[in-house]
Motif scaffolding. Structure first.
Motif, PDB file in Angstrom:
ATOM      1  N   ALA A   1      -0.054 -15.940  -7.236  1.00 17.87           N
ATOM      2  CA  ALA A   1       0.710 -14.764  -7.661  1.00 17.87           C
ATOM      3  C   ALA A   1      -0.230 -13.657  -8.110  1.00 17.87           C
ATOM      4  N   ALA A   2      -1.271 -14.021  -8.891  1.00 20.15           N
ATOM      5  CA  ALA A   2      -2.241 -13.022  -9.338  1.00 20.15           C
ATOM      6  C   ALA A   2      -2.973 -12.420  -8.151  1.00 20.15           C
ATOM      7  N   GLU A   3      -3.340 -13.297  -7.198  1.00 21.82           N
ATOM      8  CA  GLU A   3      -4.057 -12.849  -5.999  1.00 21.82           C
ATOM      9  C   GLU A   3      -3.190 -11.902  -5.174  1.00 21.82           C
ATOM     10  N   ALA A   4      -1.893 -12.216  -5.061  1.00 22.35           N
ATOM     11  CA  ALA A   4      -1.006 -11.346  -4.287  1.00 22.35           C
ATOM     12  C   ALA A   4      -0.921  -9.973  -4.921  1.00 22.35           C
ATOM     13  N   ALA A   5      -0.836  -9.924  -6.262  1.00 17.50           N
ATOM     14  CA  ALA A   5      -0.727  -8.626  -6.937  1.00 17.50           C
ATOM     15  C   ALA A   5      -1.978  -7.786  -6.690  1.00 17.50           C
ATOM     16  N   VAL A   6      -3.169  -8.403  -6.880  1.00 18.24           N
ATOM     17  CA  VAL A   6      -4.410  -7.647  -6.700  1.00 18.24           C
ATOM     18  C   VAL A   6      -4.615  -7.292  -5.229  1.00 18.24           C
ATOM     19  N   GLY A   7      -4.368  -8.258  -4.328  1.00 14.46           N
ATOM     20  CA  GLY A   7      -4.586  -8.017  -2.900  1.00 14.46           C
ATOM     21  C   GLY A   7      -3.703  -6.897  -2.372  1.00 14.46           C
ATOM     22  N   LEU A   8      -2.426  -6.884  -2.781  1.00 16.56           N
ATOM     23  CA  LEU A   8      -1.542  -5.833  -2.286  1.00 16.56           C
ATOM     24  C   LEU A   8      -1.932  -4.485  -2.877  1.00 16.56           C
ATOM     25  N   ALA A   9      -2.457  -4.489  -4.109  1.00 18.36           N
ATOM     26  CA  ALA A   9      -2.952  -3.223  -4.674  1.00 18.36           C
ATOM     27  C   ALA A   9      -4.142  -2.714  -3.874  1.00 18.36           C
ATOM     28  N   ILE A  10      -5.035  -3.643  -3.457  1.00 20.79           N
ATOM     29  CA  ILE A  10      -6.174  -3.233  -2.624  1.00 20.79           C
ATOM     30  C   ILE A  10      -5.678  -2.686  -1.286  1.00 20.79           C
ATOM     31  N   ILE A  11      -4.653  -3.354  -0.696  1.00 22.14           N
ATOM     32  CA  ILE A  11      -4.114  -2.872   0.580  1.00 22.14           C
ATOM     33  C   ILE A  11      -3.567  -1.458   0.429  1.00 22.14           C
ATOM     34  N   ILE A  12      -2.851  -1.205  -0.681  1.00 24.32           N
ATOM     35  CA  ILE A  12      -2.309   0.142  -0.905  1.00 24.32           C
ATOM     36  C   ILE A  12      -3.443   1.149  -1.060  1.00 24.32           C
ATOM     37  N   ALA A  13      -4.511   0.749  -1.793  1.00 25.15           N
ATOM     38  CA  ALA A  13      -5.641   1.666  -1.978  1.00 25.15           C
ATOM     39  C   ALA A  13      -6.336   1.956  -0.650  1.00 25.15           C
ATOM     40  N   VAL A  14      -6.483   0.922   0.209  1.00 22.70           N
ATOM     41  CA  VAL A  14      -7.104   1.123   1.519  1.00 22.70           C
ATOM     42  C   VAL A  14      -6.237   2.036   2.378  1.00 22.70           C
ATOM     43  N   PHE A  15      -4.925   1.776   2.360  1.00 19.30           N
ATOM     44  CA  PHE A  15      -4.019   2.580   3.190  1.00 19.30           C
ATOM     45  C   PHE A  15      -4.038   4.045   2.773  1.00 19.30           C
ATOM     46  N   ARG A  16      -4.229   4.279   1.467  1.00 26.05           N
ATOM     47  CA  ARG A  16      -4.185   5.651   0.975  1.00 26.05           C
ATOM     48  C   ARG A  16      -5.347   6.475   1.545  1.00 26.05           C
ATOM     49  N   THR A  17      -6.522   5.821   1.717  1.00 30.93           N
ATOM     50  CA  THR A  17      -7.666   6.577   2.225  1.00 30.93           C
ATOM     51  C   THR A  17      -7.773   6.505   3.745  1.00 30.93           C
ATOM     52  N   ARG A  18      -7.420   5.357   4.361  1.00 30.95           N
ATOM     53  CA  ARG A  18      -7.620   5.201   5.812  1.00 30.95           C
ATOM     54  C   ARG A  18      -6.410   5.557   6.633  1.00 30.95           C
ATOM     55  N   GLU A  19      -5.227   5.501   6.027  1.00 27.48           N
ATOM     56  CA  GLU A  19      -3.975   5.746   6.765  1.00 27.48           C
ATOM     57  C   GLU A  19      -3.772   4.720   7.871  1.00 27.48           C
ATOM     58  N   THR A  20      -4.308   3.507   7.724  1.00 28.53           N
ATOM     59  CA  THR A  20      -4.106   2.478   8.735  1.00 28.53           C
ATOM     60  C   THR A  20      -4.091   1.110   8.066  1.00 28.53           C
ATOM     61  N   LEU A  21      -3.424   0.162   8.741  1.00 28.10           N
ATOM     62  CA  LEU A  21      -3.420  -1.219   8.257  1.00 28.10           C
ATOM     63  C   LEU A  21      -4.178  -2.122   9.212  1.00 28.10           C
ATOM     64  N   ASN A  22      -4.765  -1.550  10.269  1.00 33.71           N
ATOM     65  CA  ASN A  22      -5.498  -2.341  11.245  1.00 33.71           C
ATOM     66  C   ASN A  22      -6.871  -2.686  10.694  1.00 33.71           C
ATOM     67  N   VAL A  23      -7.197  -3.996  10.656  1.00 31.25           N
ATOM     68  CA  VAL A  23      -8.464  -4.390  10.032  1.00 31.25           C
ATOM     69  C   VAL A  23      -9.675  -3.952  10.852  1.00 31.25           C
TER      70      VAL A  23
END
Lengths: 166, 113
Positions: free
Chosen positions: B83-105
């Motif tokens: 649960a802790a990992e999901a919270a931090v990981g999804l926050a990182i995904i949101i931060a990445v999406f905000r700068t890259r505008e993509t979800l493709n790794v």
């Protein structure tokens, strides 16, 4: 006999959900099939006599964590994924690798079948909440307290990472 | 009566499907879901072996069901950490999406945000 039929039904639901997770290209479909996997795993936990874990599997995993996933997918308006060259290399190398891993583990389990014995649905109170509670708050008290610090740090990390830079 | 090995084979199958998803998927959220699938597969192994210990008299001399139920407590801790990992990981995904505008790794190939 009933036990075996129930196990096969739930196991097939599990594997079908996991395969569907791989097949779907849109993340929301993958998330919903992961909910199916988690719900049928909760039923398998019940077959293994773990009532408390079955309950928190549904509440925490299928409830809280998957809602978080679906929320993020909706928030980011994630579309269908695009294929690229990296995934083709992963297909050539990864599929045989995972297949070998699965067959190897399965073969080890089947060859040790006698040693491992079998599971029966028993009327014992094994896995009841008060036994786990006693264990958790007496023998595992320190790890339990440490996880609360871990969760606090995770919450703070999520807030810091998710904050808009000004 | 179901052989314990069936449960362990189911767990191995789920783990391998999680590994495959991790390798094949290009969407960062789906990759994250594959990791959750692998965690669930390991949890199933813990619960199956907890049942095994219970069936083989996993009791301490004092009568406490410590050995048998330790597997359940481990699963509890795995869920907390997931649960802790999901919270931090999804926050990182949101931060990445905000700068890259993509979800493709494949397009997220720099460590900096």
């Amino acid at each position: 006999m009933v036990h075996q039929i129930l196990f096969i039904i739930f196991a097939l639901m599990c594997v079908a959900g996991a395969v569907n997770l791989l097949r779907q290209s849109h993340p929301i479909n993958s998330a919903l099939s992961l909910v199916v996997v988690m719900a049928s795993l909760a039923l398998i936990y019940l077959l293994l006599g773990a009532e408390f874990l079955a309950a928190i599997q549904v509440i925490v995993y299928a409830g809280a964590i998957m809602v978080l996933f679906v929320f993020v997918i909706m928030l980011l308006n994630a579309g269908a994924e695009e294929r690229s060259t990296g995934s083709r290399i992963a297909l050539i190398v990864g599929v045989p690798g995972a297949l070998v891993l699965g067959v190897l583990v399965g073969w080890i389990m089947i060859s040790n079948n006698k040693l491992l014995g079998s599971v029966a649905i028993s009327p014992t109170d094994f896995g009841e909440t008060h036994f786990i509670a006693r264990l958790l708050f007496r023998d595992f008290l320190l790890p339990f307290e440490v996880t609360s610090v871990l969760i606090l740090i995770a919450i703070m990390g999520a807030v810091v990472l998710g904050r808009k830079e000004s | 009566m179901v052989p314990l090995s069936w449960y362990l084979i189911l767990s191995a199958v789920l783990f391998c499907l999680g590994v495959l998803g991790f390798l094949l998927k290009r969407n960062i959220i789906t990759i994250f879901m594959s990791i959750e699938l692998m965690l669930n597969a390991v949890n199933l192994t813990f619960v199956a072996f907890a049942n095994y210990w219970n069936a083989h008299g996993g009791l301490l001399p004092s009568g406490k069901p410590v050995v048998g139920l330790s597997g359940h407590v481990f699963v509890f801790f795995v869920m907390v950490v997931a649960a802790a990992e999901a919270a931090v990981g999804l926050a990182i995904i949101i931060a990445v999406f905000r700068t890259r505008e993509t979800l493709n790794v494949d397009r997220v190939n720099l460590l900096k945000l």
